[in-house]
Design a protein around this motif. Structure first.
Motif, PDB file in Angstrom:
ATOM      1  N   ASP A  20      34.420  27.002  36.774  1.00 29.77           N
ATOM      2  CA  ASP A  20      35.557  27.199  35.539  1.00 29.77           C
ATOM      3  C   ASP A  20      36.220  28.502  35.815  1.00 29.77           C
ATOM      4  O   ASP A  20      36.955  29.295  34.943  1.00 29.77           O
ATOM      5  N   LEU A  21      36.355  29.142  36.879  1.00 31.34           N
ATOM      6  CA  LEU A  21      36.940  30.383  37.450  1.00 31.34           C
ATOM      7  C   LEU A  21      38.438  29.967  37.522  1.00 31.34           C
ATOM      8  O   LEU A  21      38.929  29.194  38.340  1.00 31.34           O
ATOM      9  N   PRO A  22      39.159  30.713  36.622  1.00 33.30           N
ATOM     10  CA  PRO A  22      40.699  30.433  36.695  1.00 33.30           C
ATOM     11  C   PRO A  22      41.448  30.871  37.778  1.00 33.30           C
ATOM     12  O   PRO A  22      42.459  30.264  38.338  1.00 33.30           O
ATOM     13  N   ALA A  23      40.781  31.638  38.830  1.00 35.41           N
ATOM     14  CA  ALA A  23      41.254  32.290  39.895  1.00 35.41           C
ATOM     15  C   ALA A  23      41.637  30.960  40.990  1.00 35.41           C
ATOM     16  O   ALA A  23      42.540  31.143  41.699  1.00 35.41           O
ATOM     17  N   PHE A  24      40.766  29.925  40.571  1.00 34.99           N
ATOM     18  CA  PHE A  24      41.167  28.689  41.684  1.00 34.99           C
ATOM     19  C   PHE A  24      42.287  28.084  41.472  1.00 34.99           C
ATOM     20  O   PHE A  24      42.849  27.339  42.385  1.00 34.99           O
ATOM     21  N   THR A  25      42.667  27.896  40.147  1.00 35.35           N
ATOM     22  CA  THR A  25      43.878  27.365  39.582  1.00 35.35           C
ATOM     23  C   THR A  25      44.950  27.787  39.181  1.00 35.35           C
ATOM     24  O   THR A  25      46.017  27.403  38.619  1.00 35.35           O
ATOM     25  N   SER A  26      44.992  29.147  38.900  1.00 36.34           N
ATOM     26  CA  SER A  26      45.929  29.999  38.004  1.00 36.34           C
ATOM     27  C   SER A  26      47.405  30.072  38.884  1.00 36.34           C
ATOM     28  O   SER A  26      47.478  30.260  39.983  1.00 36.34           O
ATOM     29  N   HIS A  27      48.303  30.051  38.132  1.00 37.36           N
ATOM     30  CA  HIS A  27      49.565  30.262  38.600  1.00 37.36           C
ATOM     31  C   HIS A  27      49.907  31.768  38.822  1.00 37.36           C
ATOM     32  O   HIS A  27      50.778  32.247  39.514  1.00 37.36           O
ATOM     33  N   ARG A  28      48.918  32.703  38.356  1.00 44.03           N
ATOM     34  CA  ARG A  28      49.238  34.198  38.351  1.00 44.03           C
ATOM     35  C   ARG A  28      48.347  34.625  39.585  1.00 44.03           C
ATOM     36  O   ARG A  28      47.316  34.066  39.621  1.00 44.03           O
ATOM     37  N   GLN A  29      48.577  35.616  39.988  1.00 40.45           N
ATOM     38  CA  GLN A  29      47.740  36.317  41.122  1.00 40.45           C
ATOM     39  C   GLN A  29      46.332  36.697  40.559  1.00 40.45           C
ATOM     40  O   GLN A  29      46.480  37.538  39.270  1.00 40.45           O
ATOM     41  N   PRO A  30      45.437  36.534  40.787  1.00 40.99           N
ATOM     42  CA  PRO A  30      44.080  36.883  40.374  1.00 40.99           C
ATOM     43  C   PRO A  30      43.972  38.265  40.465  1.00 40.99           C
ATOM     44  O   PRO A  30      44.287  38.786  41.474  1.00 40.99           O
ATOM     45  N   GLY A  31      43.112  38.872  39.648  1.00 45.07           N
ATOM     46  CA  GLY A  31      42.559  40.456  39.587  1.00 45.07           C
ATOM     47  C   GLY A  31      41.583  40.315  40.711  1.00 45.07           C
ATOM     48  O   GLY A  31      41.095  39.220  41.294  1.00 45.07           O
ATOM     49  N   ARG A  32      41.289  41.636  41.005  1.00 46.89           N
ATOM     50  CA  ARG A  32      40.474  42.125  42.244  1.00 46.89           C
ATOM     51  C   ARG A  32      39.152  41.279  41.816  1.00 46.89           C
ATOM     52  O   ARG A  32      38.163  40.715  42.812  1.00 46.89           O
ATOM     53  N   ARG A  33      38.229  41.443  40.585  1.00 49.73           N
ATOM     54  CA  ARG A  33      37.076  40.837  40.354  1.00 49.73           C
ATOM     55  C   ARG A  33      37.093  39.256  40.347  1.00 49.73           C
ATOM     56  O   ARG A  33      36.140  38.658  41.003  1.00 49.73           O
ATOM     57  N   ALA A  34      38.386  38.702  39.837  1.00 46.76           N
ATOM     58  CA  ALA A  34      38.429  37.339  40.062  1.00 46.76           C
ATOM     59  C   ALA A  34      38.387  36.667  41.363  1.00 46.76           C
ATOM     60  O   ALA A  34      37.861  35.806  41.905  1.00 46.76           O
ATOM     61  N   LEU A  35      39.277  37.419  42.207  1.00 41.24           N
ATOM     62  CA  LEU A  35      39.459  37.040  43.571  1.00 41.24           C
ATOM     63  C   LEU A  35      38.147  37.316  44.445  1.00 41.24           C
ATOM     64  O   LEU A  35      37.888  36.339  45.221  1.00 41.24           O
ATOM     65  N   ALA A  36      37.591  38.425  44.210  1.00 38.17           N
ATOM     66  CA  ALA A  36      36.247  38.470  44.771  1.00 38.17           C
ATOM     67  C   ALA A  36      35.171  37.435  44.477  1.00 38.17           C
ATOM     68  O   ALA A  36      34.456  36.976  45.208  1.00 38.17           O
ATOM     69  N   ALA A  37      35.159  37.050  43.193  1.00 43.38           N
ATOM     70  CA  ALA A  37      34.034  35.951  42.889  1.00 43.38           C
ATOM     71  C   ALA A  37      34.691  34.814  43.575  1.00 43.38           C
ATOM     72  O   ALA A  37      33.714  34.320  43.842  1.00 43.38           O
ATOM     73  N   ALA A  38      35.784  34.440  43.297  1.00 40.17           N
ATOM     74  CA  ALA A  38      36.334  33.065  44.045  1.00 40.17           C
ATOM     75  C   ALA A  38      36.033  32.921  45.319  1.00 40.17           C
ATOM     76  O   ALA A  38      35.607  32.206  46.037  1.00 40.17           O
ATOM     77  N   THR A  39      36.379  33.990  46.241  1.00 37.76           N
ATOM     78  CA  THR A  39      36.277  34.071  47.548  1.00 37.76           C
ATOM     79  C   THR A  39      34.858  34.277  48.132  1.00 37.76           C
ATOM     80  O   THR A  39      34.443  33.669  49.252  1.00 37.76           O
TER      81      THR A  39
END
Length: 99
Positions: A20-39
């Protein structure tokens, strides 16, 4: 010719499926933590290259993280271009290695 469902069959094997990580589908650029978790999830994904290839070839994949890279909207076009270039290089290397 395969069906649309066949084309995206790789999604059943994706490491992000059910997250349920919003970074995968968000229209906004994810923050560093969210991007790190997703990648990090993408880094262990068995279908990362298939995901990235579809993000490059399907015009409906316009936002979110695909193949381990953020593919943002127009305001992030430079980041998208860099991500697309990196995905293409990885895909080409994988295909060359498979031969």
């Amino acid at each position: 010719m395969g069906s649309v469902n066949d084309r995206y069959a790789w999604q059943d094997q994706s490491a992000c499926r059910g997250t349920d990580l919003p970074a995968f589908t968000s229209h906004r650029q994810p923050g560093r933590r969210a991007l790190a978790a997703a990648t990090a999830i993408c880094g262990r994904c068995p279908v990362r290259l298939e995901c990235g290839e579809d993000a490059l070839t399907d015009p409906t994949f316009t936002v979110g993280i695909w193949g381990g890279y953020y593919l943002g909207g127009g305001q992030y076009s430079r980041a998208r271009a860099e991500s697309v270039a990196a995905l293409r290089a990885q895909s080409a290397a994988a295909r060359e290695h498979a031969q």
